[in-house]
Write a protein that holds these residues in place. Structure first.
Motif, mmCIF file in Angstrom:
data_model
loop_
_atom_site.group_PDB
_atom_site.id
_atom_site.type_symbol
_atom_site.label_atom_id
_atom_site.label_comp_id
_atom_site.label_asym_id
_atom_site.label_seq_id
_atom_site.Cartn_x
_atom_site.Cartn_y
_atom_site.Cartn_z
ATOM 1 N N UNK A 198 0.832 -1.206 0.000
ATOM 2 C CA UNK A 198 0.000 0.000 0.000
ATOM 3 C C UNK A 198 0.866 1.255 0.000
ATOM 4 N N UNK A 199 1.925 1.260 0.782
ATOM 5 C CA UNK A 199 2.851 2.399 0.794
ATOM 6 C C UNK A 199 3.412 2.640 -0.603
ATOM 7 N N UNK A 200 3.844 1.585 -1.281
ATOM 8 C CA UNK A 200 4.395 1.733 -2.630
ATOM 9 C C UNK A 200 3.345 2.295 -3.583
ATOM 10 N N UNK A 201 2.094 1.857 -3.433
ATOM 11 C CA UNK A 201 1.022 2.346 -4.300
ATOM 12 C C UNK A 201 0.697 3.813 -4.025
ATOM 13 N N UNK A 202 0.624 4.188 -2.756
ATOM 14 C CA UNK A 202 0.339 5.578 -2.409
ATOM 15 C C UNK A 202 1.469 6.492 -2.876
ATOM 16 N N UNK A 203 2.701 6.051 -2.674
ATOM 17 C CA UNK A 203 3.860 6.865 -3.045
ATOM 18 C C UNK A 203 3.920 7.127 -4.539
ATOM 19 N N UNK A 204 3.306 6.245 -5.337
ATOM 20 C CA UNK A 204 3.344 6.393 -6.787
ATOM 21 C C UNK A 204 2.005 6.859 -7.373
ATOM 22 N N UNK A 205 1.134 7.387 -6.497
ATOM 23 C CA UNK A 205 -0.113 7.980 -6.959
ATOM 24 C C UNK A 205 -1.130 6.992 -7.477
ATOM 25 N N UNK A 253 7.697 -15.088 -8.949
ATOM 26 C CA UNK A 253 7.128 -14.480 -10.154
ATOM 27 C C UNK A 253 6.740 -13.029 -9.893
ATOM 28 N N UNK A 254 6.083 -12.789 -8.755
ATOM 29 C CA UNK A 254 5.671 -11.428 -8.412
ATOM 30 C C UNK A 254 6.890 -10.569 -8.090
ATOM 31 N N UNK A 256 1.773 -2.680 -9.646
ATOM 32 C CA UNK A 256 1.052 -2.050 -8.545
ATOM 33 C C UNK A 256 -0.334 -1.592 -8.986
ATOM 34 N N UNK A 257 -0.446 -1.078 -10.201
ATOM 35 C CA UNK A 257 -1.742 -0.616 -10.699
ATOM 36 C C UNK A 257 -2.725 -1.772 -10.839
ATOM 37 N N UNK A 311 -3.095 -16.205 -15.917
ATOM 38 C CA UNK A 311 -2.008 -15.494 -16.564
ATOM 39 C C UNK A 311 -2.091 -13.999 -16.284
ATOM 40 N N UNK A 312 -0.981 -13.317 -16.484
ATOM 41 C CA UNK A 312 -0.948 -11.863 -16.442
ATOM 42 C C UNK A 312 -1.388 -11.283 -15.119
ATOM 43 N N UNK A 313 -2.145 -10.177 -15.184
ATOM 44 C CA UNK A 313 -2.555 -9.450 -13.989
ATOM 45 C C UNK A 313 -3.377 -10.311 -13.044
#
Length: 281
Positions: A79-86, A146-147, A160-161, A176-178
């Protein structure tokens, strides 16, 4: 695949700190009195909701750079990484501003996104939250990697998005994928209750006796990972649980409970009483 070195040094696993750095320092002092060379493994959620997220992150990063510690990622760390990157807005209960405004912010966030989602040490597997019943330890480590590979790549912002959401809520090897990454992240950082056929429930966050109909705590189900001791945090309403093949570490430090460390060698428990920083709920 992330495997911690073992050797003869004692290892203490430590539950969710959530920015309670003063209590972490007290706990480390106690541990060092008993085992001066102890290695430290943190169950994730290093930050958020407590008053000293910046100091906590700096301390654990320093311990890691000294070769003494490592941590898996928890949902609050992501969550911190997501908030920090808007990518996500801050929650009302967040206490991340000191990190976001710090001069060493970029170094701290870069270090954080290079942390693993699972660590294996001898016959112990450390994750933040849970694993699907059908996942073996080797499969768990492989899927976590993988992640981690994505999170450490140039595509990490895209990951993150795409990581938010409750679907798919059941593992399938053909994802697969997201969808695949989201399902892995949700299991390793959010899982509490799960059905016998591997469907996660995200609605209930209370104690183990509150499982919705058809669900059980993930670790009470027959699981392919039963040949290892699973070590995790995340579930503060459950508290400290020590079983032959299970160590639950989140004892609600930020809620006025305790901060807990457990020796993997002899199950010695070290705890610090914590003042309440947040109102539950």
């Amino acid at each position: 695949m992330h495997t911690a070195p073992s050797g003869h040094v004692d290892t203490y696993v430590i539950g969710d700190i959530q920015g309670c750095c003063e209590q972490l320092q007290q706990l480390l002092t106690k541990i060092e009195q008993q085992s001066p060379q102890a290695r430290l493994l943190f169950a994730g959620d290093l930050v958020n909701r407590g008053p000293q997220s910046l100091a906590t992150l700096r301390l654990v990063k320093q311990l890691h750079e000294q070769g003494r510690a490592d941590s898996v990622l928890g949902n609050h760390d992501l969550h911190l990484l997501a908030v920090a990157n808007g990518i996500r807005p801050a929650h009302r209960s967040d206490t991340l501003d000191d990190i976001l405004q710090a001069p060493d912010r970029d170094d701290l966030l870069d270090w954080l996104r290079h942390r693993p989602l699972a660590i294996c040490l001898d016959d112990h597997l450390l994750i933040h939250a849970g694993v699907f019943p059908q996942w073996s330890v080797q499969q768990t480590l492989s899927l976590a990697q993988e992640v981690t590979t994505q999170l450490q790549s140039e595509n990490w912002i895209s990951l993150l998005r795409q990581m938010y959401g409750n679907t798919p809520n059941q593992w399938n090897d053909h994802l697969q994928g997201a969808d695949r990454y989201r399902c892995i992240i949700n299991a390793l950082t959010r899982m509490r209750f799960c059905s016998s056929d591997g469907i996660m429930d995200f609605a209930s966050k209370d104690g183990v006796g509150t499982a919705p109909a058809g669900y059980a705590p993930w670790f009470d189900l027959p699981r392919a990972s039963a040949d290892h001791t699973l070590v995790f945090g995340h579930w503060s309403t459950m508290g400290l649980v020590l079983r032959p093949n299970l160590i639950s570490l989140d004892t609600g430090c930020v809620w006025g409970g305790k901060l807990t460390g457990v020796s993997l060698r002899n199950r010695d428990v070290v705890q610090i009483d914590c003042p309440q920083q947040q109102e539950p709920g």
